[in-house]
Scaffold this motif. Structure first.
Motif, PDB file in Angstrom:
ATOM      1  N   THR A 199       0.570 -10.150  13.086  1.00  0.00           N
ATOM      2  CA  THR A 199       1.087 -10.942  12.786  1.00  0.00           C
ATOM      3  C   THR A 199      -0.227 -11.398  12.027  1.00  0.00           C
ATOM      4  O   THR A 199       0.074 -11.715  10.596  1.00  0.00           O
ATOM      5  CB  THR A 199       1.002 -13.165  12.674  1.00  0.00           C
ATOM      6  OG1 THR A 199       2.446 -12.091  14.063  1.00  0.00           O
ATOM      7  CG2 THR A 199       0.899 -13.734  12.545  1.00  0.00           C
ATOM      8  N   TYR A 200      -1.389 -11.237  12.476  1.00  0.00           N
ATOM      9  CA  TYR A 200      -2.537 -11.301  11.055  1.00  0.00           C
ATOM     10  C   TYR A 200      -2.711 -10.434  10.339  1.00  0.00           C
ATOM     11  O   TYR A 200      -3.134 -10.415   9.257  1.00  0.00           O
ATOM     12  CB  TYR A 200      -4.251 -11.540  11.697  1.00  0.00           C
ATOM     13  CG  TYR A 200      -3.672 -13.588  12.219  1.00  0.00           C
ATOM     14  CD1 TYR A 200      -4.694 -14.121  11.203  1.00  0.00           C
ATOM     15  CD2 TYR A 200      -3.587 -13.171  13.462  1.00  0.00           C
ATOM     16  CE1 TYR A 200      -3.816 -15.260  12.073  1.00  0.00           C
ATOM     17  CE2 TYR A 200      -3.309 -15.226  13.916  1.00  0.00           C
ATOM     18  CZ  TYR A 200      -3.611 -16.004  12.787  1.00  0.00           C
ATOM     19  OH  TYR A 200      -3.641 -17.526  13.196  1.00  0.00           O
ATOM     20  N   VAL A 201      -2.354  -9.042  10.579  1.00  0.00           N
ATOM     21  CA  VAL A 201      -2.539  -8.225   9.786  1.00  0.00           C
ATOM     22  C   VAL A 201      -1.338  -8.050   9.034  1.00  0.00           C
ATOM     23  O   VAL A 201      -1.837  -8.169   8.034  1.00  0.00           O
ATOM     24  CB  VAL A 201      -2.242  -6.935  10.768  1.00  0.00           C
ATOM     25  CG1 VAL A 201      -2.008  -5.534  10.216  1.00  0.00           C
ATOM     26  CG2 VAL A 201      -2.799  -6.375  11.916  1.00  0.00           C
ATOM     27  N   TYR A 202      -0.241  -8.463   8.710  1.00  0.00           N
ATOM     28  CA  TYR A 202       0.426  -9.400   8.314  1.00  0.00           C
ATOM     29  C   TYR A 202      -0.245 -10.034   7.240  1.00  0.00           C
ATOM     30  O   TYR A 202       0.163 -10.060   5.660  1.00  0.00           O
ATOM     31  CB  TYR A 202       2.015  -9.571   8.388  1.00  0.00           C
ATOM     32  CG  TYR A 202       2.408 -10.210   7.966  1.00  0.00           C
ATOM     33  CD1 TYR A 202       2.655 -11.351   7.658  1.00  0.00           C
ATOM     34  CD2 TYR A 202       3.543  -9.537   7.004  1.00  0.00           C
ATOM     35  CE1 TYR A 202       3.588 -12.132   6.909  1.00  0.00           C
ATOM     36  CE2 TYR A 202       4.373  -9.777   5.840  1.00  0.00           C
ATOM     37  CZ  TYR A 202       3.950 -11.076   6.329  1.00  0.00           C
ATOM     38  OH  TYR A 202       5.448 -12.108   4.982  1.00  0.00           O
ATOM     39  N   TYR A 203      -1.214 -10.959   7.821  1.00  0.00           N
ATOM     40  CA  TYR A 203      -1.599 -11.784   6.411  1.00  0.00           C
ATOM     41  C   TYR A 203      -2.569 -10.783   5.841  1.00  0.00           C
ATOM     42  O   TYR A 203      -2.196 -11.150   4.390  1.00  0.00           O
ATOM     43  CB  TYR A 203      -2.076 -12.726   7.688  1.00  0.00           C
ATOM     44  CG  TYR A 203      -1.299 -13.987   8.169  1.00  0.00           C
ATOM     45  CD1 TYR A 203       0.602 -14.317   7.619  1.00  0.00           C
ATOM     46  CD2 TYR A 203      -2.080 -14.693   9.152  1.00  0.00           C
ATOM     47  CE1 TYR A 203       1.037 -14.960   8.506  1.00  0.00           C
ATOM     48  CE2 TYR A 203      -0.933 -15.873  10.384  1.00  0.00           C
ATOM     49  CZ  TYR A 203       0.583 -15.657   9.803  1.00  0.00           C
ATOM     50  OH  TYR A 203       1.420 -16.562  10.602  1.00  0.00           O
ATOM     51  N   LEU A 204      -3.421 -10.150   6.611  1.00  0.00           N
ATOM     52  CA  LEU A 204      -4.063  -9.679   5.665  1.00  0.00           C
ATOM     53  C   LEU A 204      -3.589  -8.453   4.356  1.00  0.00           C
ATOM     54  O   LEU A 204      -4.310  -8.861   3.637  1.00  0.00           O
ATOM     55  CB  LEU A 204      -5.288  -9.115   6.432  1.00  0.00           C
ATOM     56  CG  LEU A 204      -6.050  -9.832   7.813  1.00  0.00           C
ATOM     57  CD1 LEU A 204      -7.155  -9.245   8.608  1.00  0.00           C
ATOM     58  CD2 LEU A 204      -7.299 -10.708   6.032  1.00  0.00           C
ATOM     59  N   ARG A 206      -0.470  -9.179   3.443  1.00  0.00           N
ATOM     60  CA  ARG A 206       0.148  -9.913   2.109  1.00  0.00           C
ATOM     61  C   ARG A 206      -1.171 -10.862   1.338  1.00  0.00           C
ATOM     62  O   ARG A 206      -1.179 -10.712   0.129  1.00  0.00           O
ATOM     63  CB  ARG A 206       0.527 -10.903   2.937  1.00  0.00           C
ATOM     64  CG  ARG A 206       1.395 -11.498   1.543  1.00  0.00           C
ATOM     65  CD  ARG A 206       2.162 -12.632   2.341  1.00  0.00           C
ATOM     66  NE  ARG A 206       1.279 -13.890   2.991  1.00  0.00           N
ATOM     67  CZ  ARG A 206       2.119 -15.150   4.328  1.00  0.00           C
ATOM     68  NH1 ARG A 206       3.287 -15.390   4.291  1.00  0.00           N
ATOM     69  NH2 ARG A 206       0.778 -15.744   4.684  1.00  0.00           N
ATOM     70  N   LYS A 207      -2.819 -10.662   1.616  1.00  0.00           N
ATOM     71  CA  LYS A 207      -3.329 -11.225   0.415  1.00  0.00           C
ATOM     72  C   LYS A 207      -4.125 -10.216   0.324  1.00  0.00           C
ATOM     73  O   LYS A 207      -4.582 -10.284  -1.133  1.00  0.00           O
ATOM     74  CB  LYS A 207      -4.642 -12.104   1.150  1.00  0.00           C
ATOM     75  CG  LYS A 207      -4.426 -13.234   1.888  1.00  0.00           C
ATOM     76  CD  LYS A 207      -5.060 -13.935   2.216  1.00  0.00           C
ATOM     77  CE  LYS A 207      -4.539 -15.246   2.734  1.00  0.00           C
ATOM     78  NZ  LYS A 207      -5.864 -16.327   3.079  1.00  0.00           N
ATOM     79  N   LEU A 208      -4.460  -8.728   0.314  1.00  0.00           N
ATOM     80  CA  LEU A 208      -5.648  -7.814   0.235  1.00  0.00           C
ATOM     81  C   LEU A 208      -5.088  -7.109  -0.175  1.00  0.00           C
ATOM     82  O   LEU A 208      -5.288  -5.690  -0.068  1.00  0.00           O
ATOM     83  CB  LEU A 208      -6.287  -7.513   1.067  1.00  0.00           C
ATOM     84  CG  LEU A 208      -7.127  -8.967   1.737  1.00  0.00           C
ATOM     85  CD1 LEU A 208      -8.458  -8.627   2.629  1.00  0.00           C
ATOM     86  CD2 LEU A 208      -7.639  -9.444   0.758  1.00  0.00           C
ATOM     87  N   GLY A 209      -3.272  -6.374   0.187  1.00  0.00           N
ATOM     88  CA  GLY A 209      -2.817  -5.385  -0.626  1.00  0.00           C
ATOM     89  C   GLY A 209      -2.696  -4.701   1.203  1.00  0.00           C
ATOM     90  O   GLY A 209      -3.276  -4.410   1.667  1.00  0.00           O
ATOM     91  N   SER A 210      -1.902  -3.398   1.027  1.00  0.00           N
ATOM     92  CA  SER A 210      -1.195  -3.055   2.291  1.00  0.00           C
ATOM     93  C   SER A 210      -1.381  -2.277   2.378  1.00  0.00           C
ATOM     94  O   SER A 210      -1.594  -1.621   4.282  1.00  0.00           O
ATOM     95  CB  SER A 210       0.531  -2.231   2.003  1.00  0.00           C
ATOM     96  OG  SER A 210      -0.082  -1.601   1.125  1.00  0.00           O
ATOM     97  N   GLY A 211      -2.853  -1.785   1.683  1.00  0.00           N
ATOM     98  CA  GLY A 211      -3.598  -0.486   2.479  1.00  0.00           C
ATOM     99  C   GLY A 211      -4.582  -0.878   2.890  1.00  0.00           C
ATOM    100  O   GLY A 211      -5.561  -0.153   3.091  1.00  0.00           O
ATOM    101  N   VAL A 212      -5.128  -2.379   2.821  1.00  0.00           N
ATOM    102  CA  VAL A 212      -6.278  -2.575   3.683  1.00  0.00           C
ATOM    103  C   VAL A 212      -6.821  -2.284   5.090  1.00  0.00           C
ATOM    104  O   VAL A 212      -7.671  -2.222   5.525  1.00  0.00           O
ATOM    105  CB  VAL A 212      -6.560  -4.787   4.156  1.00  0.00           C
ATOM    106  CG1 VAL A 212      -5.577  -4.966   3.942  1.00  0.00           C
ATOM    107  CG2 VAL A 212      -7.506  -4.766   3.739  1.00  0.00           C
TER     108      VAL A 212
END
Length: 226
Positions: A199-204, A206-212
């Motif tokens: 869930t938190y990987v998804y949040y990050l 969404r905020k920073l781009g899929s490659g982060v």
């Protein structure tokens, strides 16, 4: 920065084409403990800001060669996050908004009071000094003090406490692969919620781009790139 009396003074860059005003600012701020460089046009200011490290920049909006607003936009695109105070005779709301949207941290309209200018520069310098080590994330970086990410184009993205801790754990060991169980046990109180890391990987993302954050299939996650 240490408290040693021999420590280097904070560095300040003044981009101002009015030679009398530039000299006054250099004298004033030099007398308040700053080591001041002066650039009389936007091209020279851009070169200084890209090749040297400063605590604070003062940028006149209307500069020869390259406009001050364009200088700031280019610096933010190059991930230069030096605190910037824009000085200008353009005091309309739209002009101030343009300056802030370009990446300015503060905006002061000419003519200004000397005491106010010094106070604002000192405030920006304190913000610089409050920043802890910057951890690289691809071409951007994670600010460990402010709990925010600076993207390669200079934009800053604030993170929630859990988002920050997850990204920090991955970023400080860039080559490591972390399993979901490792991340869950170290970062979250409720270790029974198996999907909480995802869930938190998804949040990050969404905020920073899929490659982060990279998914290493069958193993877990590792830091990616912005």
């Amino acid at each position: 920065m240490t408290q040693d009396s021999r420590a280097e003074p904070p560095r300040l860059l003044v981009m101002e084409d009015d030679s009398e005003l530039a000299e006054m600012l250099a004298t004033l701020l030099g007398g308040n403990g700053f080591a001041v460089d002066v650039a009389e046009d936007g091209q020279r200011g851009l070169h200084f800001a890209l090749s040297r490290r400063y605590n604070v920049m003062l940028i006149d909006r209307r500069l020869p060669a390259i406009d001050g607003l364009e200088v700031l936009i280019r610096l933010r695109r190059r991930a230069v996050t030096t605190r910037a105070l824009m000085l200008t005779a353009l005091g309309d709301l739209a002009d101030r908004v343009d300056g802030l949207n370009a990446g300015a941290d503060d905006y002061l309209v000419k003519p200004f009071e000397v005491d106010e200018l010094v106070a604002r520069v000192r405030a920006l310098n304190r913000r610089f000094l409050d920043e802890a080590q910057l951890v690289p994330v691809g071409d951007g970086f994670l600010n460990m003090s402010l709990h925010e990410v600076t993207l390669p184009d200079g934009r800053r993205v604030a993170l929630s406490p859990r988002e920050f801790e997850l990204l920090r754990m991955l970023a400080v060991r860039p080559g490591a692969i972390h399993s979901r169980d490792q991340l869950r046990s170290r970062l979250f109180e409720d270790t029974s919620a198996e999907s909480i890391v995802d869930t938190y990987v998804y949040y990050l993302r969404r905020k920073l781009g899929s490659g982060v954050i990279r998914t290493v299939r069958g193993f877990g996650y590792q830091i990616g790139a912005l």
